[in-house]
Design a protein around this motif. Structure first.
Motif, PDB file in Angstrom:
ATOM      1  N   VAL A  40       0.877  -1.166   0.000  1.00 61.79           N
ATOM      2  CA  VAL A  40       0.000   0.000   0.000  1.00 61.79           C
ATOM      3  C   VAL A  40       0.919   1.223   0.000  1.00 61.79           C
ATOM      4  CG1 VAL A  40      -1.814   1.254   1.208  1.00 61.79           C
ATOM      5  CG2 VAL A  40      -1.784  -1.265   1.252  1.00 61.79           C
ATOM      6  N   THR A  41       0.858   1.973  -1.085  1.00 67.05           N
ATOM      7  CA  THR A  41       1.786   3.097  -1.255  1.00 67.05           C
ATOM      8  C   THR A  41       1.006   4.371  -1.531  1.00 67.05           C
ATOM      9  OG1 THR A  41       1.940   2.750  -3.639  1.00 67.05           O
ATOM     10  CG2 THR A  41       3.544   1.578  -2.273  1.00 67.05           C
ATOM     11  N   ASN A  62       5.952   4.308  -6.720  1.00 64.15           N
ATOM     12  CA  ASN A  62       4.819   3.957  -5.868  1.00 64.15           C
ATOM     13  C   ASN A  62       3.757   3.163  -6.607  1.00 64.15           C
ATOM     14  OD1 ASN A  62       5.020   5.059  -3.090  1.00 64.15           O
ATOM     15  ND2 ASN A  62       5.405   6.968  -4.180  1.00 64.15           N
ATOM     16  N   SER A  63       3.402   3.621  -7.795  1.00 63.16           N
ATOM     17  CA  SER A  63       2.291   2.956  -8.468  1.00 63.16           C
ATOM     18  C   SER A  63       2.732   1.595  -9.000  1.00 63.16           C
ATOM     19  CB  SER A  63       1.692   3.828  -9.562  1.00 63.16           C
ATOM     20  OG  SER A  63       2.583   3.978 -10.612  1.00 63.16           O
ATOM     21  N   ALA A  66       2.738  -0.906  -6.106  1.00 64.25           N
ATOM     22  CA  ALA A  66       1.374  -1.345  -5.796  1.00 64.25           C
ATOM     23  C   ALA A  66       0.853  -2.279  -6.886  1.00 64.25           C
ATOM     24  CB  ALA A  66       0.462  -0.126  -5.649  1.00 64.25           C
ATOM     25  N   GLY A  71      -1.519  -4.425  -4.862  1.00 64.83           N
ATOM     26  CA  GLY A  71      -1.839  -3.579  -3.714  1.00 64.83           C
ATOM     27  C   GLY A  71      -2.602  -2.332  -4.114  1.00 64.83           C
ATOM     28  N   PHE A  73      -2.383   2.038  -4.585  1.00 65.60           N
ATOM     29  CA  PHE A  73      -1.599   3.271  -4.672  1.00 65.60           C
ATOM     30  C   PHE A  73      -2.545   4.454  -4.485  1.00 65.60           C
ATOM     31  CE2 PHE A  73      -0.291   6.650  -7.835  1.00 65.60           C
ATOM     32  CZ  PHE A  73       0.612   7.262  -6.980  1.00 65.60           C
ATOM     33  N   TYR A 104      -4.583   6.257  -9.495  1.00 64.09           N
ATOM     34  CA  TYR A 104      -4.543   6.003  -8.057  1.00 64.09           C
ATOM     35  C   TYR A 104      -5.910   5.531  -7.619  1.00 64.09           C
ATOM     36  CZ  TYR A 104      -6.251  10.785  -8.384  1.00 64.09           C
ATOM     37  OH  TYR A 104      -6.935  11.914  -8.738  1.00 64.09           O
ATOM     38  N   THR A 244      -0.724   2.393   5.094  1.00 64.86           N
ATOM     39  CA  THR A 244       0.393   2.414   4.148  1.00 64.86           C
ATOM     40  C   THR A 244       1.427   1.378   4.576  1.00 64.86           C
ATOM     41  OG1 THR A 244       0.041   4.803   3.976  1.00 64.86           O
ATOM     42  CG2 THR A 244       2.124   3.935   3.094  1.00 64.86           C
TER      43      THR A 244
END
Ligand code: GLU
Length: 525
Positions: A40-41, A62-63, A66, A71, A73, A104, A244
């Protein structure tokens, strides 16, 4: 630790009754229901009205983390610095992400995603710390702090509010009430019990374990002027309650890590895994030294400029991704993956010191990207760019999409020999501008052989197939006693104004008879 405050005093200190207890918050934001190992970012920009390429780089990390772990983002807007707020800043961030196709997932359950709307959460956590004597109201004014700082500097002490310099850390309830009765509004400070002579071990998921002196500063958690949290405190509350798992942020935050560990420990919460990324650098043109890409000196530092210049977004992402995951280029060239989303990268590979962002390298990715794109994608991209960013020439060029499509189709049918001279959408249109009479510049320097051109005019037939067309050129060359290439060069320059172009037969076919004749006649004038 100091004495904790009673609920009614906490309420006065915070200017209102805290809305939640900690257990209510835990229940409101339960652990996420995700597969094992899911990241989880979040990207957590402060809205400054500017999207730096380094920000895009972080979004991508980050994306991707995830996406490849199934997960989540998130995009969290860190708008607690009301003084720095800029109109339209959030729109710029959201637009940039959208243009790069970076999605996101802000699940409402864990929101709101604007920090300015999460005040109740911060105040509730602050109330818990106040009750446990781990935070206190501080009534120091700016002038008081200036005085303290001057004293510290004069005596050669580190500056800041800590230990004996933290005037209000041990105020009694009555003293606090006396301040409040005078109408003073406190900030809430951490009651730090850290000892800088001891060290705390913190972990960065890529850099490994790093030890720091413990933090002894009574940092501000909630500001007095607007009741909003500082970054440190907001990060604690948000990354805990948004669940997160990985915080990817700039290396400038590395030195705050001991404080953040201290805060998580005080709350009894598990800190997220941290990854502190390096800056994106360039080689300074004047000094030849590597330095951080700067918003002031390097246009490419601004994502908006890259978009306005028409860099293909997929190429920018691929290049950034290749900095993060150096094996990507090879995998892509081998055909093992089609795009960045198919390539799984290991966070350990993220570079930890000055990564170079090199425009020449970006150019290579852009050429590859455009060369492997379908004609219709190419046309759509060029048209969309021209309509959004183009000048009058570009807009005129994309009016007749049919003609544009034929122009851009030249030398794209043989997968082994696709032209690689297109780099950006802007440059693509300039590159083919000679197809439009109003943007064609006749070549005045070239010395045309008039006989060859006249001969061409007398035998030219637009309906000739390629072989027939070529045989006529060979015949003209033979008669005149020149090389075939000389005839072709005279025609090429007459028709396009240039000595170097893609396949001349295709160009003539696309231009059509009238245009070809008038260009050759023009050269003869
Ligand atoms: N708002 C902070 C910044 O822009 C976020 C850092 C973080 O990702 O935690 O630097």
């Amino acid at each position: 630790m100091r004495n904790g405050l009673k609920p009614d005093l906490i309420e006065r200190v915070l200017g209102g009754k805290p809305k939640y207890t900690l257990s209510e918050l835990e229940e409101k934001f339960p652990p996420r229901d995700l597969p094992d190992g899911a990241f989880v970012t979040r990207f957590a920009p402060s809205p400054t009205g500017f999207m730096h390429i380094g920000g895009l780089y972080q979004v991508l990390i980050n994306s991707k983390l995830a996406q490849q772990s199934h997960g989540v983002f998130m995009l969290r807007i860190e708008d607690t610095d009301t003084k720095r707020e800029v109109k339209d800043a959030v729109r710029i961030i959201v637009d940039s992400l959208a243009q790069f196709g970076l999605q996101y997932n802000n699940d409402e359950k864990y929101g709101p995603y604007y920090q300015s709307q999460r005040r109740d959460i911060y105040h509730s956590v602050a109330a818990d710390l106040l009750a446990r004597g781990l935070a206190y109201p501080c009534f120091l004014t700016a002038a008081d702090m200036e005085e303290i700082r001057a004293k510290q500097s004069a005596a050669g002490f580190p500056t800041g509010i800590y230990g004996e310099f933290a005037r209000d850390r041990d105020l009694t309830d009555d003293e606090i009430i006396a301040h409040l009765d005078k109408g003073e509004i406190p900030s809430i400070r951490l009651y730090s019990t850290g000892n800088p002579n001891q060290r705390i071990f913190c972990k960065d998921a890529v850099r490994g374990s790093i030890s720091f002196p413990e933090n002894n500063e009574d940092l501000v958690l909630i500001k007095s002027n607007d009741g909003l949290p500082t970054y440190h405190f907001a990060h604690l509350c948000d990354d805990h309650f948004m669940r997160t798992t990985h915080v990817v942020r700039g290396a400038e935050w590395l030195s705050s890590l001991p404080l953040h560990y201290q805060l998580f420990r005080m709350m009894g919460w598990t800190p997220p895994q941290y990854i502190h990324t390096s800056t994106l650098d360039t080689i300074d043109a004047d000094t030849g030294k590597q330095r951080k890409l700067s918003k002031r000196h390097d246009p490419e530092a601004n994502v908006a400029n890259l978009l306005a210049s028409g860099w293909p977004v997929a190429a920018v992402l691929e290049y950034l991704f290749n900095i993060i995951a150096s094996g990507y280029e090879e995998a892509k060239l081998k055909g093992a993956v089609k795009n960045i989303w198919e390539y799984e990268f290991r966070p350990k590979k993220i570079p930890m010191s000055g990564a170079l962002f090199d425009m020449k390298k970006l150019e290579w990715w852009a050429k590859e990207n455009i060369a492997t794109m379908s004609v219709s994608d190419l046309v759509n991209n060029v048209v969309a760019w021209a309509q959004k960013y183009g000048e009058s020439m570009h807009i005129a060029q994309v009016k007749d999409v049919d003609y544009l499509t034929r122009v851009l189709s030249i030398e794209r049918d043989n997968p082994k020999r696709i032209r690689k001279d297109f780099i950006t959408w802007r440059q693509t249109l300039s590159e083919v501008a000679y197809f439009w009479d109003e943007f064609f510049t006749p070549n005045r320097d070239f010395e045309f052989n008039r006989d060859l051109l006249n001969e061409f005019l007398s035998t030219f037939n637009i309906n000739d197939d390629k072989d027939t067309w070529w045989n006529k050129i060979v015949a003209i060359a033979n008669t005149a006693g020149v090389k075939n290439g000389d005839v072709a060069m005279n025609l090429r320059v007459a028709i396009t104004g240039r000595t170097n172009t893609p396949d001349l037969y295709s160009i003539m076919q696309v231009m059509g008879e009238k245009r070809v004749l008038s260009r050759v006649q023009g050269a003869l004038k």
